[in-house]
Structures are given as structure tokens and as C-alpha cells.
Write a protein that holds these residues in place. Structure first.
Motif, short mmCIF file in Angstrom:
data_model
loop_
_atom_site.label_atom_id
_atom_site.label_comp_id
_atom_site.label_asym_id
_atom_site.label_seq_id
_atom_site.Cartn_x
_atom_site.Cartn_y
_atom_site.Cartn_z
N LEU A 1 45.94 56.96 -38.12
CA LEU A 1 46.09 57.81 -39.26
C LEU A 1 47.12 58.80 -38.91
CD1 LEU A 1 42.22 58.54 -39.99
CD2 LEU A 1 43.80 57.65 -41.29
N GLN A 2 47.17 59.34 -37.87
CA GLN A 2 48.23 60.53 -37.25
C GLN A 2 49.26 59.84 -37.58
OE1 GLN A 2 46.11 63.97 -35.54
NE2 GLN A 2 46.06 62.17 -34.08
N GLU A 3 49.78 58.64 -37.05
CA GLU A 3 50.89 57.97 -37.06
C GLU A 3 51.45 57.73 -38.47
OE1 GLU A 3 51.29 54.18 -34.65
OE2 GLU A 3 52.90 53.60 -35.91
N ILE A 4 50.67 57.14 -39.13
CA ILE A 4 51.29 57.05 -40.63
C ILE A 4 51.43 58.32 -41.54
CG2 ILE A 4 48.78 56.98 -41.93
CD1 ILE A 4 51.86 54.14 -42.31
N GLN A 5 50.64 59.54 -41.29
CA GLN A 5 50.84 60.47 -41.89
C GLN A 5 52.51 61.31 -41.37
OE1 GLN A 5 49.22 61.93 -44.06
NE2 GLN A 5 47.03 61.77 -43.67
N GLU A 6 52.69 60.64 -40.12
CA GLU A 6 54.06 61.32 -39.90
C GLU A 6 55.16 60.37 -40.29
OE1 GLU A 6 54.83 64.25 -37.62
OE2 GLU A 6 53.21 64.77 -38.76
N ARG A 7 54.80 59.32 -40.17
CA ARG A 7 55.94 58.26 -40.65
C ARG A 7 55.93 58.18 -42.29
NH1 ARG A 7 57.30 52.95 -38.62
NH2 ARG A 7 55.79 53.06 -36.97
N LYS A 8 55.21 58.44 -43.03
CA LYS A 8 55.35 58.29 -44.47
C LYS A 8 56.56 59.12 -45.06
CE LYS A 8 52.08 62.09 -45.72
NZ LYS A 8 50.85 62.39 -46.10
N LYS A 9 56.82 60.22 -44.40
CA LYS A 9 57.87 61.00 -45.11
C LYS A 9 59.25 60.39 -44.83
CE LYS A 9 55.74 65.52 -43.50
NZ LYS A 9 55.82 66.73 -43.11
N PHE A 10 59.65 59.90 -43.70
CA PHE A 10 61.13 59.30 -43.96
C PHE A 10 60.89 57.84 -44.35
CE2 PHE A 10 59.93 56.89 -40.15
CZ PHE A 10 59.15 57.54 -39.30
N GLU A 11 59.62 57.18 -44.45
CA GLU A 11 59.55 55.75 -44.96
C GLU A 11 59.76 55.80 -46.18
OE1 GLU A 11 59.17 53.15 -41.24
OE2 GLU A 11 59.83 53.03 -43.46
N GLU B 1 52.35 46.98 -45.58
CA GLU B 1 52.35 46.79 -43.90
C GLU B 1 51.82 48.13 -43.25
OE1 GLU B 1 56.34 44.04 -43.54
OE2 GLU B 1 56.19 46.00 -42.45
N GLN B 2 52.13 49.19 -43.94
CA GLN B 2 51.66 50.44 -43.02
C GLN B 2 50.24 50.77 -43.65
OE1 GLN B 2 53.07 51.31 -40.50
NE2 GLN B 2 54.66 49.97 -40.66
N LEU B 3 50.35 51.17 -44.96
CA LEU B 3 49.15 51.60 -45.66
C LEU B 3 48.01 50.61 -45.74
CD1 LEU B 3 50.61 53.94 -48.73
CD2 LEU B 3 49.97 54.85 -46.32
#
Length: 775
Positions: free
Chosen positions: A185-195, A122-124
Motif C-alpha cells: 500500500l505504502q509503496e504504491i502511494q509513493e510510486r503513483k506520483k511519478f508513474e 500491474e500496480q493498482l
């Protein structure tokens, strides 16, 4: 240095460096995608392979250990650093499980496999689709632009106007798509850590539940995983705040790009087509260059760059500008052209073509051409000031809040109706009506209206309360250094503020500290107040994505102010405090310190800071009376990463600190509520232990004396002195920081293997044994 922020204003310049940064973000996401796919594969093998389970666990641990998240900006918060290190921590614990085990329960699929697959698809997957659209639109935009620029000026005016409109519409569509892609791009870079980390954290709880030998590992891991849970929630909360700020900035730039150009040392920069003449009969060609000009030095530089050729930069050309003149269409078969002449090539003009008439006018103005268009700057005037009325407003609002709403849930988070807030502000800021407004007794003004008005007043000041000048200096200590050095740095900087600013800040922070003391009811912990007041008390002079990424550090500074209010505002700082503040790093020849996680720990008391406690008068061992919503229950800004809990554990209360034994912690955790998000499992499955007595008066830091029982070796070194042979920076609040030559008093062996206990400058704590020599 991590990934550089992608500025929305750069979407309109579309510079080579912007493209390089976009590719770096794309490469990092591809790396994350490959990592998740590999992790999923290993996780499925771990569930299915009963006979080879030990080997699968080692492979899984290896995958976790070798991956590291990249971050945006030049520093991480403590929460993010612990999240980044968490994969390595997971790997270390997983290596202890090397024997065959029973098949994992089916719930592992729900807690690990599905969330990671959902995130990847869904995200990547969404980012990949956005990339395809972006690349396709890039090709379409520049192809159409080049075709448009090749259009003869002798065409009919109607045809030319239609072509202009078509290009302009296509360009706007390209910019819209570029902005959305950069934001994604910037949203997914931040989201990936906790996801990515949360499912792994849930998976580990599955191991502890379904493996017999996991019980012993879980006891040692319990302290760390609860701290990590807080780190994850803090990071998630900051992500939500940052995302809203980024979207707001994107919308501002979308509405008016010219007003949000980034400040830099170039007067003008952007793409131009440069005419390159060839020998007859080949005529001339037009090559796209990225051009930059500085009016102060009159230096003009240009670099050939073509997106369709793989984005490779050509050789840069630099010259000093002599003059700039406009080219009319009767002298050249192209529009939007102008000539430049270099000082080293007199009489040989260089012809350039802008993208539009407006673009040419901007270049002509910057280059001092004949046609210059002045840019009108908008100046905003603020009526809010740090004057007598301003202090009256703040004091009246604080008094009303503390009288009427100190226990209101979500205080300062819940916003009032905009029209009512503006009406109240207008009354308060009018010297004629200010004193007539009764906020404490009037039912006309809700508490949320008062709190919103106070925040709006502080945001309306000509500059933030902590000033633009000191903004960067306040951010630096929040990014690095020990907890003690952070407090000292903020203490020092607060006393550099103008007197009125410091006085107002003192009043406000004292109130926020009082609000945090009622966090059990209002749910506004120090961390939550930091999220609310970080952007209010501190804001950068230039609004950029990079500045928004520093929001989390602004929050940390506010947390430090609230937690250390008495020290910062009631005492003078050390006049010799060094500037600038930097992170202390151990020298390369210093020996490694013994990890306090190796082997089975001998239980020792645990200091937990600033908890919102609710202990029964008669029995401190009873279960909590109410659950606390998911979120950070404590600030990790100025203390070590010690976990804070959402309800009251049994233990010893001393001021704002709770002293408990690790056995008590195990007993208390059985009563904690499960997490509200389905991706997280209930951690607290540890059998209860005997709680410690609660009537003894203990200091904040309590270390069990090793000189007890039959430990003759410990008794033999009691009260000895030792000298430091290497410098050391504390990594935990129970450790001591020191320089070479420091003398420790009353040194004893600790029950922590490889560690000593000693006293330095009146403070007692742990010392790495291989860093000192006994005297």
C-alpha cells in the motif's frame, strides 16, 4: 494533513485505528484508479476525434486540474509540491489549444496510454489482489481464533496442543500477509506520483511536436518542464531510498516484533475477549474489545470492535483498576483468562480472555498481576566516539579520498566489501594501529573501502552527528518556509550542536562541498550526496515508517549544509532567530499576485545554480563533451525550483552560478541527450537562438533595465520609492520577501506584466505591483 503512515508494528496489534488508516489508503488508491481510467478515456478520445478535438482537450485539461495527489506524512518536499501542482500547470497550458488540429502521431499511444494502462493493471491491479487476500485471511484468522477460544479446556492435552499450533501457524501467516499488504500500500502511494505524471509529461511533448501552434507554447513551457523533470527524478531517487529502508524495517519487525513496538503512552494495548453475563438461562457471551492500559494512572479503557461487522467502533468504557488475578481452568471453561476489578465496582470482577498464554503473561505483567514476566531489554554498546581517535579517522579518510579518488564515479555511492571495511575500521579504531595505517599511499585499501568505513564509523556513533535532540528541529525548516528562511534556520540549529559534533560536521561538510565541485566527473551532485549522507548524519531515535518518510527531508537538510557551508560554519547565526520555524502565509486580505506565466513572456535572463559546467576554453557554444547519466544534477533544497541541466549551456559563469538568456537556453537545449528511460521523450526540440556573449562580468541576479528604448512610461518612474501595504513571501529567488511598511528604493516597472523591480536592504528583485504604493 495527508495519509497517515502504516506502521508495521501496528500489523501485530491490528487496532481499529490501523484498520481506519488502511481503508484511507485503499480509498485513495481507488480514487487514483478512477482518475487514471478517466484520463485514459479522455486521452484516447483526444487522439481519435479530429472534428471535436478542441472540446476533448478542454475535458482533458479539466480532469488534470481537479485531481490532486495525497501524500504520506505531515509535509511534502519542494519536489513533491511541484509534482502535485504540475497537473494544474498542464491544465493551464492545454487550455490554449482550442482550435482543431491534425491527428496526433501514433507515438502518443506509446508515451501516454500504454504506461498508464500498464501502471493501472500491474500496480493498482496487484494491490486489489493483495486486498482480497488480506480480507480473506482476516476473516479466516479471527474465525479460527474464535473457534479455538471456544475449545473446552477439558479436552485432551494433545488435542489442545495441536489446536494451539494450528492457530499459531495461521496467525503467523496472517501477520506475514498483513506486513506485505501494508508495504505494498505504502509503496504504491509513493510510486503513483511519478508513474502517473511522467506519461502526462511525455504526452505534452507530443503536443508540442505535432501541433503547429504548440511551438509558441513550448517556448514558455520549456523552463517549467525541465524543472519538473528534475523534480520527478529527485522524487524517484528518494522513493528508491525510502523503499529499501521500509523493506529493511519490515524484515526487522518480521524477525522480532516485540523489539520494535512503537513507543506510546500506553503500557499495554491489544485485543481481549470480555465476558458479558446475561440473565439465566442465556448464560454469558464473549465480546472482542480493543483494550488499553496506563500503569501510571491505572486507567483501563476498552472499546468493542468486531472486524466482521464492518469495523464499527462501539462505546468506550473507562475504569480505574484495583487488582488483577489469574483465572485457572478449574474455575472457568476457557483458557488464558484473568479477572480485573474496577474501583467503582468493588467485588464485581470482569473476566477477560487473552489470545494465548504468552499474551496473558504480558497483560499480567502490565497489570501487576500475580504472574509477571520481565522483559529483558537489549543494550547495545558502541565503540565509536567523538574523541581524538574519531577525528583522526575522519581526517585520514577525507585526506585519502581527496588525494586518490575525488574524481571516481559514484564516490560514496559505491560500497566496499564488508569484510575489508570491518578490517579497516578495526585498525583505525585501535589507538595502537591507527597512526600506522597509510590510506593515501597504500594500494591495499580501495577508495570505496575507505568511504564505506567512514560512513560506517559515523553510523556507529552512540547518536547521530546532528543529535537525536535536534533531529525534529532540523526537519521542520526543510518542510516549509522560503529558501532563505531554511538556510537561516539550519544555520541557527547547527550552532546549537555540541562543540565536538559541530567541529566534526564542519570537517565532513567542507569535504562534501569539495566532492560536489567535481560532480562533472564523479557524478556526485549535491542532491546525490544528500541521499547518501542524509540517513548517516541524521536519524530519528525511534525507527518507524513515519520516520522513514522523513528521509527526504533529512536529505534536504544535508543539501542545505553543503550548499551553504561557508555561511553556516564560518559565520555566527542571528541570535534573534525565531523558534519554532513555520511557513509564512499571506494574510487573507492580501490581493492575488500577478502570475508571471500569463501571456507571452518577454525573455529575461535566467539564473541557474550550482551547475556542473564544462565549458570549452575557446568557445562556450560548443556541444557538451560527455553525457551525464539520468538523475538530479542539482539540489532544489535551498533555492527556488530553477532547473539544473546535465551539460554545459552557453552563458555567463560567475562563481557557482550561470547567467543565461532564455534565447541561449533554447539554443543550448538542442544538444541535450535524450532520456534513458523509454517512458520519457526527448524534450529539447527547440530551434537554436543567438547565444549571449560570455566575456562580460555580471552579478548573480541580472535584471534587464526596463528604462531603455522608447518606453517613456518606464523612464518616468525610475528611481522612485514605494511602501509595502501587504506582506509577501517570495516564491522564486528573483522575487523579494517583505513585511508591511517596507520601503523600496529605485523602483521601476518590470517587463513582467504586473510586476515591479526594486531594492530592499541592498537586494534587488521583483515585487508584485498591487502589493505596494508609490511614495
Amino acid at each position: 494533513m495527508g495519509l497517515q503512515p502504516l506502521e508495521f508494528s501496528d500489523c501485530y496489534l491490528d487496532s481499529p485505528w490501523f484498520r481506519e488508516r488502511v481503508r484511507a489508503h485503499e480509498a485513495e488508491l481507488e480514487k487514483t484508479n478512477k482518475f487514471i481510467k478517466e484520463l485514459l478515456k479522455d486521452g484516447k478520445n483526444l487522439i481519435a476525434a479530429t472534428k471535436n478535438l478542441s472540446a476533448a482537450q478542454r475535458k482533458f485539461a479539466h480532469s488534470l486540474r481537479d485531481f490532486k495527489f495525497e501524500f504520506i506524512g505531515d509535509a511534502e518536499t519542494d519536489d513533491e509540491r511541484y509534482i502535485d501542482a504540475s497537473l494544474h500547470e498542464f491544465s493551464n497550458f492545454l487550455k490554449n489549444l482550442e482550435e482543431q488540429r491534425e491527428i496526433l502521431a501514433l507515438s502518443v499511444t506509446e508515451t501516454l496510454i500504454k504506461p498508464l494502462e500498464r501502471f493501472r493493471k500491474e500496480q493498482l491491479g496487484a494491490v486489489k489482489e493483495e486486498k482480497k487476500k488480506f480480507d480473506k485471511e482476516t476473516e479466516k484468522n479471527y474465525s479460527l481464533l474464535e473457534k479455538h477460544l471456544n475449545l473446552s479446556a477439558k479436552k485432551k492435552e494433545l488435542q489442545l496442543q495441536e489446536a494451539d499450533n494450528q492457530v499459531e501457524q495461521n496467525r503467523k501467516h496472517f501477520y506475514e500477509l498483513s506486513l506485505e499488504y501494508v508495504c505494498k500500500l505504502q509503496e504504491i502511494q509513493e510510486r503513483k506520483k511519478f508513474e502517473c505524471v511522467e506519461p502526462v509529461l511525455s504526452f505534452f511533448q507530443g503536443l508540442f511536436t505535432f501541433y503547429h501552434q504548440g511551438y509558441e507554447l513550448a517556448k514558455d513551457f520549456n523552463h517549467y518542464k525541465m524543472a519538473l523533470q528534475i523534480n520527478l527524478q529527485n522524487t524517484r531517487n528518494r522513493f528508491e531510498g525510502t523503499r529499501s529502508e521500509v523493506e529493511e524495517l519490515m524484515n526487522k519487525i518480521r524477525r522480532n516484533p516485540q523489539e520494535h513496538k512503537r513507543a506510546n503512552h500506553f503500557t499495554m494495548e491489544g485485543y481481549l475477549y470480555v465476558q458479558e453475563k446475561r440473565p439465566a438461562p442465556f448464560g454469558s457471551s464473549w465480546v472482542k474489545h480493543y483494550c488499553m492500559y496506563r500503569k501510571e494512572t491505572k486507567k483501563f479503557s476498552m472499546i468493542p470492535f468486531e472486524h466482521r461487522s464492518g469495523g464499527k467502533l462501539g462505546d468506550a468504557e473507562l475504569f480505574v483498576l484495583t487488582y488483577c488475578t489469574k483465572r485457572n481452568t478449574d474455575t472457568i471453561d476457557r483458557r488464558f483468562c484473568f479477572d480485573l476489578e474496577a474501583s467503582d465496582r468493588p467485588g464485581v470482577p470482569v473476566t477477560m480472555q487473552a489470545f494465548s498464554e504468552e499474551d496473558r503473561k504480558l497483560w499480567m505483567e502490565a497489570l501487576d498481576g500475580k504472574e509477571a514476566v520481565s522483559i529483558i531489554l537489549k543494550i547495545f554498546f558502541y565503540s565509536a566516539q567523538l574523541d581524538k581517535i574519531g577525528f583522526t579517522i575522519i581526517k585520514k579518510c577525507i585526506s585519502a579520498v581527496e588525494t586518490r579518488g575525488i574524481n571516481d564515479q559514484g564516490l560514496y555511492r559505491v560500497v566496499g566489501v564488508s569484510s575489508k571495511v570491518q578490517r579497516l575500521l578495526s585498525l583505525l579504531m585501535d589507538s595502537k594501529t591507527c597512526n600506522e595505517v597509510d590510506l593515501e599511499n597504500s594500494v591495499d585499501w580501495e577508495v570505496k573501502t575507505i568511504t564505506s568505513a567512514m560512513k560506517q564509523y559515523l553510523r556507529s556513533l552512540p547518536e547521530p552527528l546532528m543529535t537525536y535532540e535536534l533531529h525534529g528541529e532540523f526537519i521542520v525548516p526543510a518542510k516549509s518556509g522560503s529558501p532563505e528562511s531554511r538556510v537561516n534556520a539550519v544555520h541557527f540549529l547547527v550552532h546549537k550542536l555540541p562543540e565536538k559534533n559541530k567541529e566534526m560536521l564542519d570537517i565532513l561538510v567542507k569535504h562534501l562541498a569539495n566532492v560536489s565541485k567535481h560532480a562533472k566527473r564523479n557524478l556526485m551532485t549535491v542532491a546525490n550526496l544528500g541521499v547518501v549522507f542524509g540517513p548517516t548524519l541524521m536519524r530519528p531515535q525511534e525507527e518507524t515508517v513515519a520516520a522513514i518518510m522523513d528521509l527526504k527531508f533529512q536529505n534536504i537538510v544535508v543539501e542545505i549544509l553543503i550548499e551553504n557551508h561557508e555561511k553556516i560554519f564560518k559565520t555566527l547565526p542571528d541570535a534573534t532567530f525565531p523558534e519554532p520555524i513555520s511557513m509564512t502565509v499571506s494574510p487573507p486580505n492580501a490581493p492575488p499576485r500577478q502570475s508571471r506565466r500569463q501571456g507571452q513572456r518577454i525573455k529575461r535572463p535566467l539564473a541557474v545554480y550550482n551547475l556542473c559546467l564544462e565549458l570549452d576554453d575557446g568557445d562556450s557554444h560548443s556541444s557538451p563533451r560527455e553525457d551525464t547519466p539520468t538523475g538530479s544534477m542539482d539540489s532544489l533544497s535551498s533555492q527556488s525550483p530553477t532547473p539544473a541541466f546535465s551539460s554545459s549551456p552557453p552563458g555567463l559563469l560567475d562563481g557557482n552560478h550561470l547567467i543565461m538568456d532564455s534565447g541561449d537556453l533554447a539554443g543550448w537545449t538542442t544538444n541535450l541527450p535524450a532520456q534513458s528511460r523509454p517512458s520519457m521523450v526527448s524534450w529539447m526540440n527547440i530551434p537554436s537562438a543567438n547565444p549571449a556573449a560570455t566575456n562580460a562580468a555580471l552579478p548573480t541576479f541580472f535584471f534587464p533595465s526596463p528604462a531603455t528604448g522608447t518606453d517613456r512610461a518606464v523612464e518616468s518612474v525610475a528611481h522612485r520609492k514605494a511602501r509595502a501595504v501587504y506582506p509577501c513571501e517570495a516564491e522564486h529567488s528573483s522575487e523579494l520577501s517583505f513585511q508591511i511598511g517596507a520601503i523600496f528604493e529605485d523602483v521601476q516597472f518590470s517587463r513582467e506584466p504586473g510586476w515591479l523591480e526594486g531594492t530592499l536592504n541592498g537586494k534587488r528583485g521583483l515585487i508584485p505591483q498591487n502589493y505596494v504604493q508609490f511614495l
